[in-house]
Design a protein around this motif. Sequence first.
Motif, PDB file in Angstrom:
ATOM      1  N   HIS A 114       2.047   6.017  -4.450  1.00 31.21           N
ATOM      2  CA  HIS A 114       1.602   6.223  -5.834  1.00 31.21           C
ATOM      3  C   HIS A 114       1.861   7.670  -6.224  1.00 31.21           C
ATOM      4  O   HIS A 114       2.167   8.510  -5.375  1.00 31.21           O
ATOM      5  CB  HIS A 114       0.140   5.823  -5.985  1.00 31.21           C
ATOM      6  CG  HIS A 114      -0.825   6.778  -5.346  1.00 31.21           C
ATOM      7  ND1 HIS A 114      -0.841   7.037  -3.994  1.00 31.21           N
ATOM      8  CD2 HIS A 114      -1.780   7.566  -5.883  1.00 31.21           C
ATOM      9  CE1 HIS A 114      -1.786   7.921  -3.735  1.00 31.21           C
ATOM     10  NE2 HIS A 114      -2.366   8.263  -4.867  1.00 31.21           N
ATOM     11  N   HIS A 116       0.312  10.447  -6.810  1.00 30.13           N
ATOM     12  CA  HIS A 116      -0.306  11.632  -6.215  1.00 30.13           C
ATOM     13  C   HIS A 116       0.527  12.202  -5.071  1.00 30.13           C
ATOM     14  O   HIS A 116       0.345  13.362  -4.687  1.00 30.13           O
ATOM     15  CB  HIS A 116      -1.715  11.307  -5.711  1.00 30.13           C
ATOM     16  CG  HIS A 116      -2.699  11.119  -6.827  1.00 30.13           C
ATOM     17  ND1 HIS A 116      -3.803  10.305  -6.733  1.00 30.13           N
ATOM     18  CD2 HIS A 116      -2.726  11.639  -8.082  1.00 30.13           C
ATOM     19  CE1 HIS A 116      -4.480  10.347  -7.878  1.00 30.13           C
ATOM     20  NE2 HIS A 116      -3.841  11.141  -8.713  1.00 30.13           N
ATOM     21  N   HIS A 171      -5.706   1.541  -7.310  1.00 27.48           N
ATOM     22  CA  HIS A 171      -5.799   2.979  -7.638  1.00 27.48           C
ATOM     23  C   HIS A 171      -4.780   3.391  -8.712  1.00 27.48           C
ATOM     24  O   HIS A 171      -5.081   4.192  -9.584  1.00 27.48           O
ATOM     25  CB  HIS A 171      -5.597   3.748  -6.328  1.00 27.48           C
ATOM     26  CG  HIS A 171      -5.583   5.226  -6.408  1.00 27.48           C
ATOM     27  ND1 HIS A 171      -6.453   5.960  -7.175  1.00 27.48           N
ATOM     28  CD2 HIS A 171      -4.790   6.138  -5.783  1.00 27.48           C
ATOM     29  CE1 HIS A 171      -6.194   7.255  -7.025  1.00 27.48           C
ATOM     30  NE2 HIS A 171      -5.190   7.387  -6.184  1.00 27.48           N
ATOM     31  N   ASP A 193      -3.533   5.888  -0.110  1.00 29.44           N
ATOM     32  CA  ASP A 193      -4.949   5.701  -0.430  1.00 29.44           C
ATOM     33  C   ASP A 193      -5.112   4.535  -1.399  1.00 29.44           C
ATOM     34  O   ASP A 193      -6.092   4.435  -2.122  1.00 29.44           O
ATOM     35  CB  ASP A 193      -5.618   6.986  -0.939  1.00 29.44           C
ATOM     36  CG  ASP A 193      -4.980   7.536  -2.196  1.00 29.44           C
ATOM     37  OD1 ASP A 193      -4.114   6.867  -2.780  1.00 29.44           O
ATOM     38  OD2 ASP A 193      -5.368   8.640  -2.606  1.00 29.44           O
TER      39      ASP A 193
HETATM   40 ZN    ZN Z   1      -4.351   9.007  -5.068  1.00 29.02          ZN
END
Ligand code: ZN
Length: 279
Positions: A114, A116, A171, A193
């Motif tokens: 993702h 991040h 997320h 995550d």
């Molecule tokens: Zn994240």
Amino acid sequence: MTVFLCCACGTSFDTDTAPMVCAICEEERQYVPPSGQAWTTPERLAQTHRNSWQQIEPGLFAIQTVPAFGINQRALLLQTPAGNILWDCIALLDEATRQLVTALGGLTAIAISHPHYYTTMQDWAAAFDAPIYLHGADQQWICRPSDQVRLWEEDALALSDRVTLVHAGGHFAGGTVLHWAADDGEGVLLAGDIVQVTPGADRVSFMWSYPNMIPLSAPEVTDVAERLAAWPIERIYGAFAGQNIRSGGQEIIARSAKAYVERITGRAAADPDQAPPRW
Ligand SMILES: [Zn+2]
Ligand SMILES: [Zn+2]
């Protein structure tokens, strides 16, 4: 061209003047530190930081920057007969890391869970001439273009006969995990995550924002668990050091998702059998 790195999240921006905002940190799933936005460059970072390597299991290395930088996630280098895959990314690609990855045979693909962890994926892709597989639902978060980006839209994308990217959502809309049919015949999940391994390494969790502690809804958590239910999963490796579940992964995901849904819907509190003990 001057590349700047956001010190809070490690995202790279290509501009000749330092960008005044980091789109990743300004969004509610990350944060701008109280001291304000700060920037560095890859060259400066390489003078003060290095990457440490750890073999998590045969064929799987964790690469992590020390001292901690940005979100402090680890990248994983997965060795397969079809070539090496970099799972998730970290901002520091120094000369030592270049030489070590090259000595291991380079990279045939980069895949990232993702936005991040997009960090300096553009530089890793250029250094090893490797495509970057990103889920198309997160396209808006690519802060620096790269010809190497390959957007995919399906529920799953096979990178080889043993490695598959699975769209899990949660997320982030495009939240992705990597399923690996390991040499011992067991299923291994590289989870970022998207599936967050908890400190006891016996549960997982699912959040909209980890730093801001904003949960996902019950239907969203149920959806993530259902998207993973068909995959045999024994071991799970998360985004951070120590997040290593060594057995029972599929059962842990199902049990954790059920407990999360019961808690967030209020069913757990209403059930006396699940109420916290009275001391
Ligand atoms: Zn994240
Ligand atoms: Zn940032």
